[in-house]
Design an enzyme around this catalytic site. Sequence first.
Site, PDB file in Angstrom:
ATOM      1  N   GLU A  18       0.755  -1.275   0.030  1.00 37.05           N
ATOM      2  CA  GLU A  18       0.222   0.143   0.067  1.00 37.05           C
ATOM      3  C   GLU A  18       0.854   1.364   0.036  1.00 37.05           C
ATOM      4  O   GLU A  18       0.494   2.501   0.454  1.00 37.05           O
ATOM      5  CB  GLU A  18      -1.086  -0.106   1.282  1.00 37.05           C
ATOM      6  CG  GLU A  18      -2.038  -1.235   1.141  1.00 37.05           C
ATOM      7  CD  GLU A  18      -2.923  -1.126   0.062  1.00 37.05           C
ATOM      8  OE1 GLU A  18      -2.787  -0.340  -0.828  1.00 37.05           O
ATOM      9  OE2 GLU A  18      -3.951  -2.001   0.162  1.00 37.05           O
ATOM     10  N   TYR A  39     -18.753  12.457  19.515  1.00 34.95           N
ATOM     11  CA  TYR A  39     -17.482  12.581  19.666  1.00 34.95           C
ATOM     12  C   TYR A  39     -16.634  12.292  18.194  1.00 34.95           C
ATOM     13  O   TYR A  39     -15.702  12.577  17.964  1.00 34.95           O
ATOM     14  CB  TYR A  39     -17.254  11.035  20.445  1.00 34.95           C
ATOM     15  CG  TYR A  39     -17.838  11.447  21.494  1.00 34.95           C
ATOM     16  CD1 TYR A  39     -17.336  12.267  22.405  1.00 34.95           C
ATOM     17  CD2 TYR A  39     -18.880  10.394  22.107  1.00 34.95           C
ATOM     18  CE1 TYR A  39     -17.827  12.722  23.780  1.00 34.95           C
ATOM     19  CE2 TYR A  39     -19.598  10.966  23.506  1.00 34.95           C
ATOM     20  CZ  TYR A  39     -18.984  11.775  24.323  1.00 34.95           C
ATOM     21  OH  TYR A  39     -19.662  12.261  25.471  1.00 34.95           O
ATOM     22  N   HIS A  99      -3.665   2.610   8.344  1.00 38.00           N
ATOM     23  CA  HIS A  99      -4.477   1.996   7.432  1.00 38.00           C
ATOM     24  C   HIS A  99      -4.799   0.546   8.096  1.00 38.00           C
ATOM     25  O   HIS A  99      -3.903  -0.304   8.401  1.00 38.00           O
ATOM     26  CB  HIS A  99      -4.077   1.767   6.196  1.00 38.00           C
ATOM     27  CG  HIS A  99      -4.567   0.801   5.360  1.00 38.00           C
ATOM     28  ND1 HIS A  99      -6.330   0.919   5.038  1.00 38.00           N
ATOM     29  CD2 HIS A  99      -4.550  -0.405   4.424  1.00 38.00           C
ATOM     30  CE1 HIS A  99      -6.485  -0.031   4.352  1.00 38.00           C
ATOM     31  NE2 HIS A  99      -5.343  -0.679   3.933  1.00 38.00           N
ATOM     32  N   HIS A 142     -13.247  -2.567   2.055  1.00 37.36           N
ATOM     33  CA  HIS A 142     -11.565  -2.821   2.181  1.00 37.36           C
ATOM     34  C   HIS A 142     -11.460  -2.435   3.683  1.00 37.36           C
ATOM     35  O   HIS A 142     -10.931  -3.372   4.311  1.00 37.36           O
ATOM     36  CB  HIS A 142     -10.857  -1.726   1.168  1.00 37.36           C
ATOM     37  CG  HIS A 142      -9.386  -2.122   1.389  1.00 37.36           C
ATOM     38  ND1 HIS A 142      -8.690  -1.752   0.389  1.00 37.36           N
ATOM     39  CD2 HIS A 142      -8.659  -2.299   2.257  1.00 37.36           C
ATOM     40  CE1 HIS A 142      -7.322  -1.922   0.798  1.00 37.36           C
ATOM     41  NE2 HIS A 142      -7.311  -2.377   2.097  1.00 37.36           N
ATOM     42  N   HIS A 186      -7.851  -2.774   8.831  1.00 38.47           N
ATOM     43  CA  HIS A 186      -8.962  -3.460   8.516  1.00 38.47           C
ATOM     44  C   HIS A 186      -9.796  -3.838   9.797  1.00 38.47           C
ATOM     45  O   HIS A 186     -10.118  -4.998  10.001  1.00 38.47           O
ATOM     46  CB  HIS A 186      -8.589  -4.758   7.659  1.00 38.47           C
ATOM     47  CG  HIS A 186      -7.582  -4.506   6.544  1.00 38.47           C
ATOM     48  ND1 HIS A 186      -7.116  -5.612   5.769  1.00 38.47           N
ATOM     49  CD2 HIS A 186      -7.772  -3.394   5.621  1.00 38.47           C
ATOM     50  CE1 HIS A 186      -6.518  -5.074   4.784  1.00 38.47           C
ATOM     51  NE2 HIS A 186      -6.768  -3.856   4.936  1.00 38.47           N
TER      52      HIS A 186
END
Length: 221
Positions: free
Chosen positions: A83, A129, A102, A169, A104
Amino acid sequence: MRPLDPATRDLLANSLCDVGRRAVAMNLSPGASGNLSVRDGATMLMTPSGVGLGELSPARLAALDARSGEPAKQQPGVRPSKEVPLHTALYRRFPEAAAVVHLHSPQAVAYACKQPWSSVSAIPPLTPYLVMRVGRVPLAPYGTPGTDRLAASLDEVPGQFRAVLLAHHGLLAWGTTLDGALDAAVEVEEAARTALLAGPDAQPLPTPEVTALAQQYGTTW
């Protein structure tokens, strides 16, 4: 590109490994998924391919040009995450960003598979929040992981954002520090969890309240 001096590299590398362990401890990074980067000037350190975020070590981090993604030097046995284009695209988009997370994480992934709540934000502001700590969380179009197409999907998201869902993703969050980037990712995961638990009939905060909170806390909605 100015190489990192040893003291700065050690500090950033240790911080990156610590954030990786924290992400795993909070169940935000299943298996070997997810990738992190931190930069100082034009050089970024990035997590390697195929290594779980809880198993990082400073010596295995890749040093890269933060704009082009080119290796800063030859590092035998070190292969950065696929990535790289996603991270460099975000650094080009937001020059003030110094760290990218990043993940998942499961609730954010689930929300990334849904129709976005609105054209402004994929996740609704059910509590104050998310607005206070992150702001809007748009949905970027799908792109195959590790491709330039995924990186280019950020260009299709207009305006300012601290975090974005990547369709089907996961999530991407940035900050001026590693802690700030991780905090944003945690807040997105919690907001997605709340929205999934509350269901489609949940009432978001009134628009005037959202606008006032965003103005007060300096976020974008």
